[in-house]
Scaffold this active site. Structure first.
Site, mmCIF file in Angstrom:
data_model
loop_
_atom_site.group_PDB
_atom_site.id
_atom_site.type_symbol
_atom_site.label_atom_id
_atom_site.label_comp_id
_atom_site.label_asym_id
_atom_site.label_seq_id
_atom_site.Cartn_x
_atom_site.Cartn_y
_atom_site.Cartn_z
ATOM 1 N N ASP A 1 0.830 -1.198 0.000
ATOM 2 C CA ASP A 1 0.000 0.000 0.000
ATOM 3 C C ASP A 1 0.867 1.251 0.000
ATOM 4 O OD1 ASP A 1 -2.535 -0.936 -0.129
ATOM 5 O OD2 ASP A 1 -2.975 -0.773 2.007
ATOM 6 N N LYS B 1 -0.801 1.425 -8.114
ATOM 7 C CA LYS B 1 -0.632 1.564 -9.556
ATOM 8 C C LYS B 1 -1.057 0.316 -10.320
ATOM 9 C CE LYS B 1 3.186 4.837 -9.035
ATOM 10 N NZ LYS B 1 4.620 5.133 -9.316
#
Length: 413
Positions: free
Chosen positions: A200, A222
């Protein structure tokens, strides 16, 4: 006679008689390990510490409330002599020698037939240290070596290869509030053993730099498919890599189950039969206030604290929070993910009875080098966020505890 090194051995004491003479601090320290080993323990001492008394009361040991007597070591396999009476210790040591009972003496190691090593434990491994030179009976030296080895095993800096087949699976690891030193020992060890880490944005990023080059690191922020599908993509990545037989760590900020979607990920894994371990983490809801000197509870000030997600405003139909009830509470309110909604949150709390001058603290990037604290009240917090340019991630603390402690603006070393 020349000194020879001690011969290390692990004693299997389950169901075997162990005699402990003396009920003081030495016995108090040694008894738990003997109990854990399953020994049949006889303790002989006129008096004992309260902790030793509790062991006797619980039936974990048998206590004979008197001084040592000849014959107490009958049928013993191992003896710990730790009374304050040197003469009794000497006589007991002589009895142990005659009966061929391995004997530890706390007052005179030279007269003992066994030495207690400095021991520590890490995930099924026992580390026992006995040095072989003149320092062999220096407990501080052996304890320092023990601590270094155990700490290395626990934090992953000392990794021994596993010569066994590992069971593939996923570990949901709570990384804590951001400071890499605040991840749990178990979490750090699993991270060191991982083949794949899905991290994270709010996890302890500094720990990623310590990973070996072969470890694949996936930035969860992403993953393809866009913002709306991000969680589904994370679930798919966990499943895909685990099915390839890899050890996968999902490194999350705070605790996996405190607004961390940990259960969603566990459920997705369970549906396809992938084993999952959950490692709790230190939640930012308590650790970040603590880092700036704010106790979420304090005697005479707050008897409760409530943690709330502020990612949707009070007037949003998706909100599950009972804001009117929160306004009536007298304890501490901790809001996560609420920086951009704090204005409407403050207005709602005041509208339902919370005093407008209630103290508020906003802690940005808590426990990291960029940590800063900004103080306000419910009446001024919206404007303060704008003028001080407070940005997420930030933990918001509302309540009288904000004024209790000394002002701390940088993370403690």
């Amino acid at each position: 006679m020349a000194e020879h090194p001690a011969y290390p051995v692990g004693l299997r004491l389950t169901g075997r008689r162990v005699v402990v003479l003396g009920g003081g601090q030495v016995a108090q320290r040694r008894l738990p390990a003997l109990i854990a080993a399953g020994a049949d323990i006889l303790l002989v001492s006129p008096e004992v510490t309260p902790s030793v008394q509790a062991m006797a009361d619980a039936g974990e040991i048998t206590w004979r409330r008197r001084p040592y007597e000849e014959g107490d070591l009958t049928d013993a396999w191992y003896a710990l002599i730790a009374t304050g009476d040197v003469d009794a210790n000497t006589r007991a040591s002589a009895e142990a020698e005659r009966r061929r009972v391995w004997c530890v003496r706390s007052d005179d190691a030279d007269e003992a037939t066994a030495w207690t090593p400095a021991t520590g434990h890490s995930e099924g491994v026992t580390v026992a240290v006995l040095t072989t030179d003149a320092r062999g009976r220096d407990p501080r030296h052996t304890a320092a070596i023990r601590d270094a080895v155990v700490e290395g095993l626990r934090d992953g800096t000392l990794v021994a290869p596993h010569h066994r087949t590992r069971t593939p699976g996923v570990a949901l690891v709570g990384g804590g509030p951001g400071d890499p030193d605040l991840i749990t020992v178990r979490g750090r060890r699993l991270l060191a053993e991982a083949d794949v880490v899905i991290a994270d944005r709010l996890g302890p990023r500094d720990l990623l730099a310590e990973l070996p080059p072969h470890v694949e690191v996936i930035d969860a922020a992403k993953i393809p498919y866009g913002r709306f599908m991000a969680q589904e993509a994370i679930n798919n990545a966990l499943i895909e890599h685990a099915k390839q037989g890899k050890s996968v760590v999902r490194l999350k900020g705070g605790d996996p189950y405190v607004f961390g979607r940990g259960m969603e990920e566990l459920q997705a894994l369970a549906e396809v039969g992938i084993p999952c371990t959950v490692v709790p983490g230190i939640s930012s809801s308590i650790s970040v206030p603590s880092a700036v000197g704010i106790p979420v509870t304090h005697r005479g000030v707050a008897h409760e604290f409530t943690v709330v997600s502020g990612h949707v405003a009070p007037d949003d139909e998706r909100s599950l929070v009972d804001w009117p009830s929160l306004a009536r509470l007298t304890g501490t309110l901790v809001i996560l993910m609420g920086v951009d909604k704090i204005g409407r949150i403050a207005e709602t709390l005041v509208a339902h009875g919370k005093p407008a001058d209630t103290p508020v603290a906003l802690v940005q990037e808590g426990t990291t080098a960029a940590q800063r604290r900004v103080d306000a009240t419910l009446a001024t917090v919206a404007e303060t966020v704008r003028t001080e340019d407070v940005k997420p991630p930030a933990v918001i603390v509302i309540g009288e505890v904000v004024k209790v402690g000394p002002l701390v603006t940088a993370p403690s070393e």
